[in-house]
Design a protein around this motif. Structure first.
Motif, PDB file in Angstrom:
ATOM      1  N   LEU A 115      18.901 -42.161   4.955  1.00  0.00           N
ATOM      2  CA  LEU A 115      20.177 -42.113   4.214  1.00  0.00           C
ATOM      3  C   LEU A 115      20.169 -40.957   3.212  1.00  0.00           C
ATOM      4  CD1 LEU A 115      20.963 -45.902   3.520  1.00  0.00           C
ATOM      5  CD2 LEU A 115      21.531 -44.509   5.514  1.00  0.00           C
ATOM      6  N   LYS A 116      18.999 -40.747   2.586  1.00  0.00           N
ATOM      7  CA  LYS A 116      18.872 -39.650   1.616  1.00  0.00           C
ATOM      8  C   LYS A 116      19.052 -38.292   2.315  1.00  0.00           C
ATOM      9  CE  LYS A 116      15.548 -38.249  -1.944  1.00  0.00           C
ATOM     10  NZ  LYS A 116      14.194 -38.540  -2.455  1.00  0.00           N
ATOM     11  N   GLN A 117      18.404 -38.134   3.455  1.00  0.00           N
ATOM     12  CA  GLN A 117      18.532 -36.869   4.206  1.00  0.00           C
ATOM     13  C   GLN A 117      19.969 -36.630   4.641  1.00  0.00           C
ATOM     14  OE1 GLN A 117      15.740 -37.377   7.397  1.00  0.00           O
ATOM     15  NE2 GLN A 117      13.944 -37.165   6.068  1.00  0.00           N
ATOM     16  N   ARG A 118      20.688 -37.709   4.960  1.00  0.00           N
ATOM     17  CA  ARG A 118      22.067 -37.582   5.446  1.00  0.00           C
ATOM     18  C   ARG A 118      23.026 -37.091   4.355  1.00  0.00           C
ATOM     19  NH1 ARG A 118      19.654 -38.092   9.822  1.00  0.00           N
ATOM     20  NH2 ARG A 118      20.342 -39.533  11.465  1.00  0.00           N
ATOM     21  N   ARG A 119      22.604 -37.142   3.102  1.00  0.00           N
ATOM     22  CA  ARG A 119      23.510 -36.667   2.034  1.00  0.00           C
ATOM     23  C   ARG A 119      23.787 -35.181   2.176  1.00  0.00           C
ATOM     24  NH1 ARG A 119      20.401 -39.719  -2.424  1.00  0.00           N
ATOM     25  NH2 ARG A 119      20.422 -37.734  -3.488  1.00  0.00           N
ATOM     26  N   SER A 120      22.872 -34.455   2.831  1.00  0.00           N
ATOM     27  CA  SER A 120      23.098 -33.020   3.014  1.00  0.00           C
ATOM     28  C   SER A 120      23.241 -32.646   4.493  1.00  0.00           C
ATOM     29  CB  SER A 120      21.953 -32.232   2.376  1.00  0.00           C
ATOM     30  OG  SER A 120      20.720 -32.668   2.896  1.00  0.00           O
ATOM     31  N   ALA A 121      23.511 -33.646   5.356  1.00  0.00           N
ATOM     32  CA  ALA A 121      23.647 -33.376   6.798  1.00  0.00           C
ATOM     33  C   ALA A 121      25.108 -33.156   7.169  1.00  0.00           C
ATOM     34  CB  ALA A 121      23.075 -34.551   7.590  1.00  0.00           C
ATOM     35  N   SER A 122      25.312 -32.663   8.381  1.00  0.00           N
ATOM     36  CA  SER A 122      26.682 -32.410   8.853  1.00  0.00           C
ATOM     37  C   SER A 122      27.362 -33.727   9.215  1.00  0.00           C
ATOM     38  CB  SER A 122      26.648 -31.517  10.088  1.00  0.00           C
ATOM     39  OG  SER A 122      27.905 -31.549  10.714  1.00  0.00           O
ATOM     40  N   PRO A 123      28.598 -33.924   8.743  1.00  0.00           N
ATOM     41  CA  PRO A 123      29.329 -35.155   9.084  1.00  0.00           C
ATOM     42  C   PRO A 123      29.687 -35.233  10.564  1.00  0.00           C
ATOM     43  CG  PRO A 123      30.701 -33.678   7.769  1.00  0.00           C
ATOM     44  CD  PRO A 123      29.336 -33.074   7.814  1.00  0.00           C
ATOM     45  N   ASP A 124      29.597 -34.115  11.283  1.00  0.00           N
ATOM     46  CA  ASP A 124      29.957 -34.118  12.708  1.00  0.00           C
ATOM     47  C   ASP A 124      28.944 -34.903  13.544  1.00  0.00           C
ATOM     48  OD1 ASP A 124      32.061 -32.531  12.061  1.00  0.00           O
ATOM     49  OD2 ASP A 124      31.039 -30.653  12.563  1.00  0.00           O
ATOM     50  N   ASN A 125      27.694 -34.916  13.101  1.00  0.00           N
ATOM     51  CA  ASN A 125      26.628 -35.506  13.920  1.00  0.00           C
ATOM     52  C   ASN A 125      26.121 -36.843  13.395  1.00  0.00           C
ATOM     53  OD1 ASN A 125      26.712 -33.055  15.320  1.00  0.00           O
ATOM     54  ND2 ASN A 125      25.272 -32.133  13.863  1.00  0.00           N
ATOM     55  N   SER A 126      26.647 -37.304  12.283  1.00  0.00           N
ATOM     56  CA  SER A 126      26.057 -38.478  11.633  1.00  0.00           C
ATOM     57  C   SER A 126      27.129 -39.326  10.957  1.00  0.00           C
ATOM     58  CB  SER A 126      25.031 -38.011  10.590  1.00  0.00           C
ATOM     59  OG  SER A 126      24.869 -38.969   9.572  1.00  0.00           O
ATOM     60  N   TYR A 127      27.124 -40.630  11.279  1.00  0.00           N
ATOM     61  CA  TYR A 127      28.058 -41.563  10.640  1.00  0.00           C
ATOM     62  C   TYR A 127      27.799 -41.616   9.135  1.00  0.00           C
ATOM     63  CZ  TYR A 127      30.205 -45.965   9.219  1.00  0.00           C
ATOM     64  OH  TYR A 127      30.938 -46.915   8.555  1.00  0.00           O
ATOM     65  N   VAL A 128      26.531 -41.679   8.743  1.00  0.00           N
ATOM     66  CA  VAL A 128      26.202 -41.778   7.314  1.00  0.00           C
ATOM     67  C   VAL A 128      26.640 -40.510   6.578  1.00  0.00           C
ATOM     68  CG1 VAL A 128      24.320 -42.027   5.647  1.00  0.00           C
ATOM     69  CG2 VAL A 128      24.297 -43.370   7.754  1.00  0.00           C
ATOM     70  N   ALA A 129      26.373 -39.351   7.192  1.00  0.00           N
ATOM     71  CA  ALA A 129      26.812 -38.101   6.567  1.00  0.00           C
ATOM     72  C   ALA A 129      28.334 -38.080   6.437  1.00  0.00           C
ATOM     73  CB  ALA A 129      26.326 -36.906   7.387  1.00  0.00           C
ATOM     74  N   SER A 130      29.035 -38.636   7.422  1.00  0.00           N
ATOM     75  CA  SER A 130      30.506 -38.654   7.339  1.00  0.00           C
ATOM     76  C   SER A 130      30.964 -39.543   6.181  1.00  0.00           C
ATOM     77  CB  SER A 130      31.126 -39.087   8.669  1.00  0.00           C
ATOM     78  OG  SER A 130      31.003 -40.474   8.864  1.00  0.00           O
ATOM     79  N   LEU A 131      30.251 -40.629   5.932  1.00  0.00           N
ATOM     80  CA  LEU A 131      30.601 -41.480   4.775  1.00  0.00           C
ATOM     81  C   LEU A 131      30.353 -40.735   3.463  1.00  0.00           C
ATOM     82  CD1 LEU A 131      29.241 -45.034   5.716  1.00  0.00           C
ATOM     83  CD2 LEU A 131      31.628 -44.315   5.588  1.00  0.00           C
ATOM     84  N   HIS A 132      29.178 -40.101   3.344  1.00  0.00           N
ATOM     85  CA  HIS A 132      28.893 -39.330   2.119  1.00  0.00           C
ATOM     86  C   HIS A 132      29.955 -38.246   1.924  1.00  0.00           C
ATOM     87  CE1 HIS A 132      25.155 -41.215   1.056  1.00  0.00           C
ATOM     88  NE2 HIS A 132      24.530 -40.851   2.151  1.00  0.00           N
TER      89      HIS A 132
END
Ligand SMILES: N=c1c2ncn([C@@H]3O[C@H](COP(=O)(O)OP(=O)(O)OP(=O)(O)O)[C@@H](O)[C@H]3O)c2ncn1[C@@H]1O[C@H](COP(=O)(O)O)[C@@H](O)[C@H]1O
Length: 119
Positions: free
Chosen positions: A20-37
């Motif tokens: 979840l921490k890594q997803r804060r700086s990930a692309s929202p296109d590839n990750s549900y969690v990144a899209s929420l952040h």
């Protein structure tokens, strides 16, 4: 046997928190969690509220329900926990903060704690 003060009782939560921490700086296109952040706190809170409602409805169904309804309650509770963990992560907190608070409270009767509160 684990005691309340034993650290690391939930390896899956540790691993998930790291993702979840890594997803804060990930692309929202590839990750549900990144899209929420990416959508922000209000969207995350909307999901937490939605999952809380779905969980309590599932609990009512499970009370006198079938095994399938009991499994549905487990699934809804997992959704609620998951979105709550995303909320904490968005605010730079994690499950360990909550586990520490539960450990601090462990063994303190809720009735005693309430009676000791200053008015
Ligand atoms: N544990 C979960 C998890 N639980 C539920 N969900 C997702 O939560 C979403 C919410 O369910 P809904 O039915 O409410 O979805 P929805 O109606 O399409 O959502 P909205 O359009 O309303 O936002 C679904 O897309 C589920 O797949 C999860 N998504 C991810 N994880 C974990 O998070 C990790 C990172 O995920 P990604 O960021 O997507 O790679 C994964 O490897 C998993 O470990």
């Amino acid at each position: 046997m684990n005691t309340p003060s034993t650290p690391n009782r939930a390896p899956v939560l540790d691993a998930l928190a790291e993702v979840l921490k890594q997803r804060r700086s990930a692309s929202p296109d590839n990750s549900y969690v990144a899209s929420l952040h990416h959508k922000g706190l209000n969207k995350i809170l909307e999901k937490v509220g939605e999952e809380a409602t779905e969980t309590l409805l599932a609990a009512k169904d499970a009370e006198h329900g079938s095994e399938a309804q009991r499994q549905a309650l487990i699934a809804e509770t997992a959704d609620l926990w998951f979105h709550s963990l995303v909320m904490l992560s968005h605010l730079e907190l994690d499950h360990q903060d909550v586990l520490n608070e539960l450990a601090r409270r462990f063994g303190i009767s809720g009735h005693d704690e309430k009676a000791a509160r200053t008015p």
